[in-house]
Structure formats: C-alpha cells, structure tokens
Design a protein around this motif. Structure first.
Motif, short mmCIF file in Angstrom:
data_model
loop_
_atom_site.label_atom_id
_atom_site.label_comp_id
_atom_site.label_asym_id
_atom_site.label_seq_id
_atom_site.Cartn_x
_atom_site.Cartn_y
_atom_site.Cartn_z
N LEU A 219 49.92 20.96 20.40
CA LEU A 219 48.77 20.79 19.99
C LEU A 219 48.93 19.93 18.23
CD1 LEU A 219 45.10 21.09 20.38
CD2 LEU A 219 46.32 23.92 19.32
N VAL B 116 49.35 16.81 18.55
CA VAL B 116 47.69 15.66 18.66
C VAL B 116 47.48 15.91 17.63
CG1 VAL B 116 45.83 15.58 20.13
CG2 VAL B 116 48.32 16.20 21.10
N VAL B 117 47.34 16.59 16.85
CA VAL B 117 46.18 17.07 15.75
C VAL B 117 46.42 16.37 14.32
CG1 VAL B 117 45.23 18.71 13.80
CG2 VAL B 117 45.44 19.52 16.38
N LEU C 269 52.19 32.62 13.65
CA LEU C 269 50.77 33.34 14.24
C LEU C 269 51.07 33.64 15.44
CD1 LEU C 269 48.71 34.12 12.41
CD2 LEU C 269 47.27 31.42 12.85
N VAL D 266 51.14 37.77 16.68
CA VAL D 266 50.58 38.56 18.24
C VAL D 266 51.20 39.11 19.09
CG1 VAL D 266 48.29 37.34 19.79
CG2 VAL D 266 48.57 36.44 17.25
N ASP E 202 46.21 51.93 15.45
CA ASP E 202 45.16 52.08 16.31
C ASP E 202 44.47 53.32 16.95
OD1 ASP E 202 44.57 49.11 15.54
OD2 ASP E 202 45.88 48.84 17.31
N ARG F 133 44.02 55.32 14.25
CA ARG F 133 42.85 55.13 13.25
C ARG F 133 41.05 55.61 14.66
NH1 ARG F 133 40.73 48.90 12.12
NH2 ARG F 133 41.11 49.39 14.29
N LEU G 208 38.84 46.42 15.59
CA LEU G 208 39.50 45.64 16.27
C LEU G 208 41.20 46.30 16.18
CD1 LEU G 208 38.53 42.28 16.62
CD2 LEU G 208 38.25 43.90 18.80
N ILE H 154 45.15 46.44 15.44
CA ILE H 154 45.36 45.12 14.58
C ILE H 154 45.69 43.52 15.15
CG2 ILE H 154 47.60 44.56 12.73
CD1 ILE H 154 47.77 47.46 12.47
N GLN H 155 46.60 44.11 16.06
CA GLN H 155 46.55 42.73 16.52
C GLN H 155 45.00 41.92 16.95
OE1 GLN H 155 50.14 44.61 19.07
NE2 GLN H 155 51.21 43.33 18.73
N TYR I 82 42.88 41.85 15.66
CA TYR I 82 42.57 40.72 14.38
C TYR I 82 43.56 39.72 14.43
CZ TYR I 82 39.79 44.41 12.10
OH TYR I 82 38.81 45.22 11.97
N LEU I 83 44.80 39.86 14.55
CA LEU I 83 45.38 38.56 14.48
C LEU I 83 44.98 37.92 15.69
CD1 LEU I 83 48.80 40.73 13.96
CD2 LEU I 83 47.61 38.86 12.14
N MET I 84 44.42 38.27 16.59
CA MET I 84 44.48 37.50 17.60
C MET I 84 42.62 36.49 17.68
SD MET I 84 45.74 37.18 20.44
CE MET I 84 46.27 37.57 22.20
N VAL J 32 42.35 36.12 14.64
CA VAL J 32 42.67 33.89 13.85
C VAL J 32 43.04 33.05 14.80
CG1 VAL J 32 44.05 33.85 11.45
CG2 VAL J 32 42.67 35.91 11.84
N PHE J 33 44.05 33.75 15.11
CA PHE J 33 45.16 32.96 15.99
C PHE J 33 43.73 32.27 17.12
CE2 PHE J 33 48.30 32.20 19.86
CZ PHE J 33 48.51 31.08 18.89
N LEU K 90 41.76 29.91 15.09
CA LEU K 90 43.05 28.53 14.70
C LEU K 90 42.44 27.74 15.93
CD1 LEU K 90 44.18 27.38 11.86
CD2 LEU K 90 46.27 28.67 12.79
N ILE K 91 43.34 28.02 16.76
CA ILE K 91 43.50 27.29 18.25
C ILE K 91 42.12 26.35 18.28
CG2 ILE K 91 44.67 27.29 20.43
CD1 ILE K 91 46.65 27.69 18.40
N LEU L 250 41.55 23.82 16.03
CA LEU L 250 42.59 22.43 16.39
C LEU L 250 42.07 21.78 17.49
CD1 LEU L 250 45.81 24.16 14.70
CD2 LEU L 250 43.86 22.82 13.85
N SER L 251 42.02 22.78 18.27
CA SER L 251 41.66 21.69 20.20
C SER L 251 40.61 20.77 19.52
CB SER L 251 40.97 22.22 20.39
OG SER L 251 42.41 23.43 20.88
N ILE M 292 39.22 19.44 16.53
CA ILE M 292 40.19 18.71 15.56
C ILE M 292 40.28 17.03 17.01
CG2 ILE M 292 40.99 17.26 14.20
CD1 ILE M 292 40.45 19.79 13.20
N ALA M 293 41.23 17.76 17.84
CA ALA M 293 42.20 16.68 18.70
C ALA M 293 41.42 16.19 19.70
CB ALA M 293 42.56 17.88 19.31
N GLN N 123 39.03 13.42 17.39
CA GLN N 123 39.62 12.28 17.05
C GLN N 123 40.03 11.56 18.45
OE1 GLN N 123 43.07 14.11 16.40
NE2 GLN N 123 42.24 14.14 13.80
#
Lengths: 220, 667
Positions: free
Chosen positions: A110, A113-114, A141, A145, A213, A216, B643, B645-646, B648-650, B652-653, B656-657, B660-661, B663-664, B667
C-alpha cells in the motif's frame, strides 16, 4: 557511483522494513528489544549514508542521536525495566503470525502504491526512502495494534518513530532543530511511559493493557 | 473623507465600550456612556446622509489577515444603511439614558451595547469578506452577550443558547458563500468578487447560502425561531436595536452580495425570496395575533416586516432579470423604504414596550390595561407607532407597503408564468398579513392601554421619564415625516437605488409637490400631506359635529359591565378573546394549538382551569427533528469514548489505511 549510492540506501531502508517485520513476530520481550536496537543501528547507518552522499554534515548529529539514544540508552533501560518488572521470561502470545505477516506485506504494498505515484517529481532516492519509511510507520502501528503488552506497544511506537526519522532525513531541507526536538520528545515520551509502566504494574500486577480496560469498566 | 469619519466614530464606539469596562465602578457610567454613544451615532448619521450621493470611497488598513489586510468602502448603499443603523443607535442611546437607569448591572450591558453598535457599523463599511465576517460575528456575539444580560432567568439562558446556535449557523453559511464566490484563487476583496464571473451553479448556491445566512439573522421563516425568544430577553433598548436595526444589517448583507457581487440575476432567484418572504409575512403576523407577551408580539411583527422587505427584494430581482429596470427600481425603493420605516416604528414600539415594562414590570398584555390614564404620553406615541406599523395613512408604514403592492400589480408584465402565478399568490398573502397585522395591533394597543387595569401593577403605573419619552417622540416625528413627505424620502433613497439597480423611480415633472406616482399618474398617486390635512380636518369636523349636536363636554361614568353583576376588571374583553377567531381558524394548520380544560367534579373546591398551548410548527417539524438527529448521532459516537486502548489504536490504524487506500485508488 550513482548506482552504488542508490543500491546502498535502498539496501539499508529495505533492511529497516525487514527488521520491522521481525519485530512483528518476536514473542519474547528481550528478543524484541534486541531487534529494536538493531533497527536503530540500521537507521543510523541509513542516515549516515544519506549524510555522506548528500554532503549534509548536520545529519551526523541525527546519527549520533539515533545511536546514543535509540540503539543504546532506550534498549538498555527497557531491558532493565523488563527485568525489574519480572516479565523478561514471559512469552507474549502473538496471535496469528501468518496473518500478521500477510497484513504487513499488504501495508508495504500500500505504501509503495501511495508514495511512488505521488512523488514522481522528487529524486528517486528520496522516493524510495519515503516509501520504505511509510512502510516502517505502518508496520509499527500494526505492531501496536496487535500487541497487548504495554512494553511491546512502547517498542512499536519507537519503531514507528524510526520510520518518521527515515522519512525526515530522506526529505531534503529538514531543519536540524526539528530533528533534535523530535528526538527529545521521543525521549521524554519514553521516560513518561517508563514511569507509567511501573505505576500500572504496581496497581494491576500486570502490564497487559486489556487489564486496564477491565479496571476502567470494560468494553461497552 | 466621510469614510474616515465613519471609521473613526466606529473606533470611538469601541473605545467607549472599553471605557465602560474601565470605569464600571462609577455610578453615572450608564448615562455617560449612552450620551457618548448617542453623540457618536449622531455624527455617523449625519456623515452617512451626506455621503448618500457621493462617489464610492475606499480605505484600507494593513491589519487583518497578512495577505488580505482590511478594506473599507463607503458607497451609496452602505451609506443608506449606515444612516438607518445610526439613527436607530441615536434613538436607542437617548432612550437608554433614561431607561438604563433601571438597569441593575450596567456593566453587563454597556460595553456590549457600544461594541454592538460599532460592529454593525463595521459590517456596513467592510469591503472584503474577512472584515465583513469578523464584524458580522462580532455583531452576533455582542448581541448574544446582551441577550444574556439578564441571565438569572432560565428562559433567557435557553433563548441565548438558541440564538447562539442560529447565529453560528448563519455565519457558517455566509463563510461558505464567500468561499464559493472567492473561488480557488481566494480573492476575498469585494472588488475582486464583483468583477469576477461566477458560474450559474456557484451563483445559485451562493444565493441559497446567503438566504440561509442573512435570512437567519434577519428572521426569515423558517429561520426565525430564535427571534421571538431572544428579543424579549434583552433589555428593551437592545431589543429595539436587534429588531429594528440588526435585521437591517442582515438585509444589507443580502443586498450587497446578491445584487452587487453575484452578477446579473437569473429570474428564478426571485422565487425563493418571494415564497419565503410571503411565508414569513403570514407566519409572523399569525403568531403576532395570538401572542400576549408584548415584546414577543413585536418580535413576530419583525418577522412579518422582514418578509415584506424580502418580497420587495424578490420583485426587484425578478424585474431586474427581465430587463425592466424602472419597475425593479420601484420594488427596490419599496424594499429600502420599508427597511427604513421598520427601523423607525419597530424601535419606537420596543421603546414603548420597555416603558410599559419599566412602569408595571409586566410584558403580558393580559395583565395590563387602562394605561392610557396612567401613561398618557406613552400611550400617545404608542398609538402613533401602532398606526405606522399597521400601514395606515398618513404614517410611513402605508407608503412603503403601498409601493410594494404597486410593484406587485405590475407583475403581469413578466414573461414567466411561474412568476406571474407566484407573485399573485404572494400579493394575496401580503394583503392578508397587512390586514391581520392591523387587527393584531388594535388588539395589543386596546388591551394594553384601554379598558380598566387588569392587575395591581397596571393600576400603579407611572409615566415614563423624559429621556425615554423624548426618544419615542423623536421617532414618532420621524415616522410622521417619512409618511407625509414620501417624495422627499424617495429622492433620498434614489441614489442608492440608482447605484444598485441602474435606474430610479421616475419623478415626473408637473406633479403636484410632495406627491408620488410610481407607475403613472393616471393609475395611482399618493400625497401624504393632502391626506393628512384631510384626516385632521375631517376628524376635527366630526368631533365638532358630535359635540355640537351631542353633549357639550365629555363625561365620565362607571364602566359598563356588560350586564354582569360583578364589576371586576377580569370581565373585560381580553387579548385571548380578541384573537380567538384567528386561533380557531388556524388552530391546526399553523399553531398546533391545544386546549386543556380541567373541570373539577361537583363538590371539589379546586378552581377550574383552562390552559392553552400554542407551539411553533416550524420549531416542532424542522428544528426538533434536527436536534433529535444530532442527539442520536452524538449518542452513537459517544460509544467511542469508552473503547479499549487497542480499540483506539485500531481506529487510528484503520482510518490511516482507509485514507491511504483512498489516495492509492484516486491516483
């Protein structure tokens, strides 16, 4: 000579990506830290090569920062933390190595490609560097995860930052002060995280973030 | 030169606001600040009047955004509106010298009052989108602070919240409109926008955004919901400014963009204006007739009048697009004339409401009555204001509404059948609203000032102070003059109309002095002075005849009790009784009215109760679903607050993906 410059930097940046893949499946924390240290060394080599071929002496400062902090200080202190937390013998369950690897390969594809079509006007060296750097960032990242152990997440974060560093040095015209401040902010973040690791451990008897978690109030 | 004077006086108003903050401990700070603001507004008013016929003047300051700076411009259009705004400012300041003495916390009003006046002036002088929007937002925020001045009451707080939401929404719409007009190159100066050519769809969308943005500030239905809530919440002189003056700033913004910056109009632009204007006029007046809160009633009347102005603007657009500049000039003159008139009599009536509230502590007309004996002078000026707003000759309201109707009567000359039909319907709606408006104000005046006092405070009312009375009398005089001398007012408006439409109302030679004939003398003409003399003469004659052949002096006797043995004031005809027929007719269609009768069983000692609920259908059917939707979405999004913690990370991840996809693929 041009070929050599290109090949060497390609090799170093590619090794960074490879090391990111290695980080993904390390299930022992000590192994993880070792691979991270190696990645930092390779990063400093890549930056050093960049400094050499581009005649940018200020990049040597970046190399020094990378070597001192990332390859020595942070891995060593992480090791000490791991030992003091008594989790150095633990084996972390890295679920589905095959799947993770496949996702990682997809991420590299990816980012290529980008980046490659987006930077047609840039120098080929910078293009490759940025593409690999994005791969390293995405893999870091992905690692954050997939891991549940707080220490591994910290390492994922640090390797992500390695990718940023690679991208920053690949792009010409990055002011030194920005690099230094990024490096220091990483160091500060590391110290803060270290403190928090001990606090978490003290309170919950574990550094497994899913425990946080539960404390929490769990998943809602 | 005039522009510099206006800018200086605007800065002076800001400085006065700052002074009010610094010297807030002084006991006479209120009177002092109002005197200064009255003087500054008066200077601005005179300057603006002198600039009506002058060439456009430009000024710029290096402050503001680095690559834009600040641009100011004074042309005929802005001069006309500056004159309206500062005339209202003078009146409000003079009125407040007396009225402001009631204020318990002057520090909550004074600084914002001055800044509000200054911001309105700045909007009118702006010559780039940046200054315009900043001043517009400043105007909204300062008026919001004034609405919140008496923050102890829960209803004032909720009113200010709704006002803030609507104001932000309006500014957002304006921001997008200017963004569209500036285009990708970002020419935010009005001079650049004016010369640029805009694609039809851009002009159309910008028009829609301007209707949303300026319309929400002016009180165009269905964006009017904040108005009946916010106007009563503010102190009366501020209500007068918000209702009589700030709505004019909104109209100015609309005219500036749609008539000046957007380029040549298409005929369909007029349709939304005509439809929304007529809807505002009818809705506003219907609510006016059933409302018992004096200030809310006036706020609904503002909605009605804004509707009339927008109808006139729509007519002007329609005729301009068809290349009939003379009729367009007639309609545009009517719009400006009505804007001026509305600022005069609406300020006057809000002052009256303030005086009544100051004297009795009541705004509900059901609890007033008989004030004509306790406050004879206020009652007199109020009668004048009521006649003016009911569009009865010889006062000013008649002239402008008459001009609007004259241009409506010319609509059969338009080629589009859609416009012909719509304008005919709009004319009917305006006629309905004019009639109902007169009825509504007869009701308001009769119930509040005539009859017997319905409550203790109404019995104990005392006359308003001299400053307030002076301001009201001045406005009444202005109303009378604007009604008696329409040709004079039209000749004052003409340069503005000329600069915007490119034509002006004909002033044919050979006409008797001071009379106007918008189309042709053979069809219709109006002479205020003659009519006034006739009215005075016939009234005197009638009085004389009555006294000659009837009794020689007026006598006072006990009020007739309609045959009831109980002489309590509550047996009088009430405001609700008056509006009952209207309410019955429109009960379900407009008001969603619900009667609740609580009749106790025989033997039960509790009193019988009758409660009437009237809801705003627009609030119910448009705004409630929107706010419900927002609440639903935010409740759904609230899950993301907890959520792991993971998770939240997921998040963001994955984000982002996905990006980016995107954009790909792109283009």
């Amino acid at each position: 000579m041009d070929h050599l410059v290109f090949d060497v930097s390609h090799l170093l940046a590619g090794s960074l990506v490879l090391l990111s893949f290695m980080l993904l499946y390390q299930d022992r924390l000590t192994g993880l830290i070792n691979v991270f240290a190696i990645q930092a060394v390779v990063l400093s080599l890549a930056v050093g090569w960049q400094a050499y071929v581009e005649h940018e002496p200020h990049l040597y400062v970046t190399v020094a920062i990378a070597v001192i902090f990332k390859a020595l200080v942070i891995p060593l202190s992480l090791k000490r933390i791991v030992v003091r937390l008594r989790i150095h013998r633990d084996i972390e369950i890295v679920g589905g190595v095959g799947v993770t690897m496949l996702i990682g390969i997809g991420l590299v594809a990816l980012s290529l490609v980008v980046i490659l079509p987006a930077t047609t006007s840039a120098a080929p060296l910078a293009r490759e560097d940025v593409a690999f750097a994005l791969s390293v960032v995405l893999l870091g990242l992905l690692m954050m995860v997939t891991r549940r152990n707080a220490v591994s997440q910290v390492i994922g974060f640090m390797s992500l930052e390695n990718g940023l560093m690679l991208a920053a040095t690949g792009a010409k015209g990055m002011p030194l002060v920005v690099e230094i401040s990024v490096a220091f902010s990483i160091l500060v973040a590391f110290i803060v995280i270290g403190v928090f690791l001990f606090r978490i451990r003290e309170r919950f008897d574990t550094v497994d973030v899913t425990e946080l978690d539960r404390a929490r109030g769990g998943y809602r | 030169m005039q522009l510099l004077v206006l800018l200086t006086s605007t800065l002076g108003l800001f400085a006065t606001g700052a002074y009010a903050v610094v010297a807030r401990a002084r006991t006479d700070i209120g009177a002092r600040v109002y005197r200064i603001s009255a003087a500054l507004c008066f200077v601005s008013f005179l300057t603006a009047v002198s600039a009506l016929t002058a060439e456009p003047q430009l000024a710029s300051a290096p402050l503001g955004l680095p690559w834009i700076g600040m641009h100011f411009r004074l042309d005929s259009l802005s001069a006309f509106f500056v004159a309206i705004i500062d005339l209202g400012g003078v009146a409000a300041s003079v009125y407040a010298i007396g009225y402001g003495a009631h204020e318990k916390e002057p520090a909550r009003v004074l600084p914002f009052f001055c800044a509000f006046l200054a911001a309105m002036n700045a909007v009118l002088l702006a010559d780039d989108a940046f200054v315009f929007l900043v001043a517009w937002e400043l105007m909204s925020l300062t008026s919001w602070a004034l609405v919140l001045a008496h923050h102890e009451a829960e209803e004032n707080r909720s009113a200010s919240f709704i006002y803030l939401v609507m104001a932000s929404f309006g500014t957002l719409a304006l921001l997008m409109a200017f963004g569209l007009l500036a285009g990708s190159v970002g020419g935010y100066e009005f001079s650049t926008i004016r010369t640029a050519t805009h694609a039809p769809w851009i002009a159309g969308v910008a028009l829609a955004l301007m209707i949303l943005g300026a319309g929400s500030k002016a009180g165009l239905a269905p964006l009017h919901v904040w108005l009946p809530l916010a106007h009563p919440a503010a102190p009366s002189h501020v209500s007068a400014l918000m209702s009589g003056v700030m709505t004019k700033v909104a109209i100015y913004g609309f005219i500036r963009v749609v008539f000046d910056l957007l380029g040549p109009p298409a005929y369909w632009w007029s349709i939304p204006l005509l439809v929304l204007g007529a809807a505002s006029a009818v809705l506003g007046v219907l609510y006016l007739t059933v409302e018992s809160d004096l200030k809310k009633l006036l706020a609904y009347s503002t909605i009605e009048n804004i509707g009339i102005v927008f109808v006139a603007l729509g007519l002007a657009l329609a005729f301009k697009s068809q290349g009939v500049p003379l009729v367009a000039a007639l309609a545009f003159t009517a719009a400006l004339y009505h804007a001026l008139n509305h600022s005069l009599f609406k300020s006057l009536l809000f002052f009256v409401a303030g005086a009544v509230q100051g004297a009795t502590g009541e705004r509900n007309i059901e609890r007033l009555g008989g004030l004509i004996h306790k406050m004879p002078r206020t009652a007199f000026v109020a009668l004048g204001g009521v006649i003016a707003i009911s569009a009865l000759p010889p006062l000013n309201g008649f002239v402008s509404e008459w001009l609007v109707f004259q241009s409506i009567l010319l609509s059969p000359s338009l080629p589009q059948w859609s416009l012909k039909l719509i304008i005919a319907a709009v004319g009917g709606a305006l006629a309905l609203s004019a009639a109902l408006c007169a009825g509504g104000f007869v009701r308001a005046y009769g119930v509040a000032f005539l009859g017997r006092p319905r409550s203790e405070p109404a019995t104990a009312a005392t006359e308003a102070d001299d400053w307030s009375l002076g301001a009201m009398a001045g406005l009444l005089l202005a109303c009378l003059l604007a009604g008696l001398l329409p040709s004079l007012v039209i000749s004052v408006i003409s340069p503005t109309v000329m600069s915007v439409i490119g034509a002006q109302m004909p002033t044919p030679g050979g006409m008797p002095f001071l009379s106007i004939a918008p189309i042709a003398e053979s069809r219709s003409s109006y002479n205020g002075v003659v009519l006034f003399i006739f009215i005075v003469f016939s009234a005197l004659l009638a009085a004389r005849v009555v006294h000659r052949f009837g009794s020689h002096a007026s006598k006072r006797g006990p009020a007739w009790d309609c045959g009831y043995p109980d002489p309590a004031p509550s047996t009088q005809y009430t405001a609700s009784s008056f509006s009952q027929p209207i309410r019955r007719v429109f009960a379900n269609a407009v008001f969603l009215a619900r009667d609740f009768v609580d009749m106790p069983a025989p033997g039960d000692t509790r009193p019988a109760r009758f409660t009437l609920n009237i809801t705003d259908r627009v609030m119910e059917n448009i705004y409630r679903p929107i706010s419900g939707g927002v609440t639903f979405c935010s409740t759904q999004l609230d899950r993301f607050h907890s959520l792991p913690i993971q998770g939240y990370l997921m998040l963001v991840f994955v984000a982002l993906i996905v990006l980016l996809s995107g954009i790909a693929i792109w283009q």
